[in-house]
Design a protein around this motif. Structure first.
Motif, PDB file in Angstrom:
ATOM      1  N   TYR A 138      20.310  -2.196  -3.657  1.00 19.22           N
ATOM      2  CA  TYR A 138      20.160  -3.609  -3.320  1.00 19.22           C
ATOM      3  C   TYR A 138      21.499  -4.221  -2.926  1.00 19.22           C
ATOM      4  O   TYR A 138      21.573  -5.035  -2.016  1.00 19.22           O
ATOM      5  CB  TYR A 138      19.533  -4.373  -4.495  1.00 19.22           C
ATOM      6  N   PHE A 139      22.559  -3.838  -3.646  1.00 17.33           N
ATOM      7  CA  PHE A 139      23.886  -4.324  -3.291  1.00 17.33           C
ATOM      8  C   PHE A 139      24.273  -3.855  -1.889  1.00 17.33           C
ATOM      9  O   PHE A 139      24.866  -4.606  -1.120  1.00 17.33           O
ATOM     10  CB  PHE A 139      24.927  -3.849  -4.299  1.00 17.33           C
ATOM     11  N   LYS A 140      23.938  -2.613  -1.576  1.00 20.68           N
ATOM     12  CA  LYS A 140      24.266  -2.074  -0.253  1.00 20.68           C
ATOM     13  C   LYS A 140      23.537  -2.860   0.837  1.00 20.68           C
ATOM     14  O   LYS A 140      24.090  -3.118   1.908  1.00 20.68           O
ATOM     15  CB  LYS A 140      23.898  -0.586  -0.176  1.00 20.68           C
ATOM     16  N   GLN A 141      22.331  -3.252   0.541  1.00 21.89           N
ATOM     17  CA  GLN A 141      21.523  -4.005   1.505  1.00 21.89           C
ATOM     18  C   GLN A 141      22.019  -5.452   1.646  1.00 21.89           C
ATOM     19  O   GLN A 141      22.050  -5.997   2.741  1.00 21.89           O
ATOM     20  CB  GLN A 141      20.059  -3.993   1.047  1.00 21.89           C
ATOM     21  N   TRP A 142      22.422  -6.069   0.541  1.00 24.93           N
ATOM     22  CA  TRP A 142      22.760  -7.490   0.545  1.00 24.93           C
ATOM     23  C   TRP A 142      24.199  -7.784   0.936  1.00 24.93           C
ATOM     24  O   TRP A 142      24.495  -8.851   1.467  1.00 24.93           O
ATOM     25  CB  TRP A 142      22.521  -8.091  -0.837  1.00 24.93           C
ATOM     26  N   PHE A 143      25.115  -6.897   0.607  1.00 24.85           N
ATOM     27  CA  PHE A 143      26.528  -7.179   0.797  1.00 24.85           C
ATOM     28  C   PHE A 143      27.101  -6.389   1.970  1.00 24.85           C
ATOM     29  O   PHE A 143      26.530  -5.404   2.419  1.00 24.85           O
ATOM     30  CB  PHE A 143      27.318  -6.861  -0.472  1.00 24.85           C
ATOM     31  N   TYR A 148      30.568  -3.809  -0.807  1.00 25.10           N
ATOM     32  CA  TYR A 148      29.806  -2.761  -1.485  1.00 25.10           C
ATOM     33  C   TYR A 148      30.751  -1.653  -1.964  1.00 25.10           C
ATOM     34  O   TYR A 148      30.626  -1.166  -3.089  1.00 25.10           O
ATOM     35  CB  TYR A 148      28.730  -2.185  -0.563  1.00 25.10           C
ATOM     36  N   THR A 149      31.699  -1.277  -1.124  1.00 22.32           N
ATOM     37  CA  THR A 149      32.690  -0.276  -1.511  1.00 22.32           C
ATOM     38  C   THR A 149      33.515  -0.776  -2.694  1.00 22.32           C
ATOM     39  O   THR A 149      33.809  -0.022  -3.628  1.00 22.32           O
ATOM     40  CB  THR A 149      33.615   0.065  -0.319  1.00 22.32           C
ATOM     41  N   TYR A 150      33.870  -2.057  -2.666  1.00 17.57           N
ATOM     42  CA  TYR A 150      34.595  -2.662  -3.790  1.00 17.57           C
ATOM     43  C   TYR A 150      33.767  -2.564  -5.072  1.00 17.57           C
ATOM     44  O   TYR A 150      34.298  -2.226  -6.137  1.00 17.57           O
ATOM     45  CB  TYR A 150      34.929  -4.121  -3.483  1.00 17.57           C
ATOM     46  N   ILE A 151      32.465  -2.849  -4.986  1.00 19.24           N
ATOM     47  CA  ILE A 151      31.591  -2.770  -6.157  1.00 19.24           C
ATOM     48  C   ILE A 151      31.554  -1.334  -6.687  1.00 19.24           C
ATOM     49  O   ILE A 151      31.632  -1.107  -7.898  1.00 19.24           O
ATOM     50  CB  ILE A 151      30.167  -3.277  -5.824  1.00 19.24           C
ATOM     51  N   LEU A 152      31.441  -0.367  -5.793  1.00 14.87           N
ATOM     52  CA  LEU A 152      31.424   1.042  -6.216  1.00 14.87           C
ATOM     53  C   LEU A 152      32.719   1.438  -6.925  1.00 14.87           C
ATOM     54  O   LEU A 152      32.701   2.042  -8.001  1.00 14.87           O
ATOM     55  CB  LEU A 152      31.207   1.957  -5.009  1.00 14.87           C
TER      56      LEU A 152
END
Length: 183
Positions: A138-143, A148-152
């Motif tokens: 969902y994060f990949k889709q929304w951001f 998204y890379t930062y979140i990972l």
């Protein structure tokens, strides 16, 4: 060189006095109480953040995103409850027991804490990580790709740091139990 370090470690362990002084035991128990309060506070803040995020993104359908948040929240909440039970059970015993009885109780308490540390904590940690991975699509889709890379990366670093903290606390409790068992 490694043999010298090993010899030093063994000599240090031999020279470490057993915990027989009531003041030492109380001081160590207070320190652990303080650390438990910090852990409870950090986990509670994480639950509040996750709950607020859940309320903000709450929709009426059940999906993997909701499942991920529920897993993360429930694993943290379970650990908070365990910490509170452990903390207040020990404090009630401190008030009601004499020194020798309290030392026996502490030995039993810390053996139970080892079960919590070696079984329950890793299970909660794995459930939390699994919940986080449920959020990633969902994060990949929304951001954006960069965020998204930062979140990972920040998620992986956070989990690594958290694992080091957990292992460090487990080792501290294990060493405390060893000190209590020496006579």
């Amino acid at each position: 060189m490694e043999n010298d370090k090993l010899t030093q470690t063994w000599n240090w362990q031999k020279n470490t006095p057993p915990m027989t002084n009531p003041d030492q035991i109380i001081k160590k128990a207070k320190r652990q109480r303080y650390e438990q309060f910090i852990a409870i506070t950090v986990m509670s803040l994480a639950v509040l953040i996750l709950l607020s995020y859940t309320m903000y993104h709450l929709n009426n359908s059940w999906n993997n995103f909701t499942l991920g948040l529920v897993l993360m929240i429930s694993s943290l909440t379970f650990r908070i409850v365990l910490e509170f039970v452990s903390l207040y059970q020990r404090e009630n015993q401190l008030i009601s027991l004499d020194n020798a009885s309290f030392k026996k109780y502490l030995k039993k308490h810390h053996k139970l804490r080892l079960i919590v540390n070696y079984i329950i904590t890793p299970v909660c940690f794995i459930v939390y990580i699994y919940g986080f991975t449920k959020l990633l699509p969902y994060f990949k889709q929304w951001f954006s790709e960069g965020f998204y890379t930062y979140i990972l990366i920040s998620g992986a670093v956070s989990f690594l740091v958290l694992a080091v903290i957990i292992v460090n606390n487990i080792l501290k409790e294990h060493n405390f139990l060893k000190q209590l068992n020496r006579k």
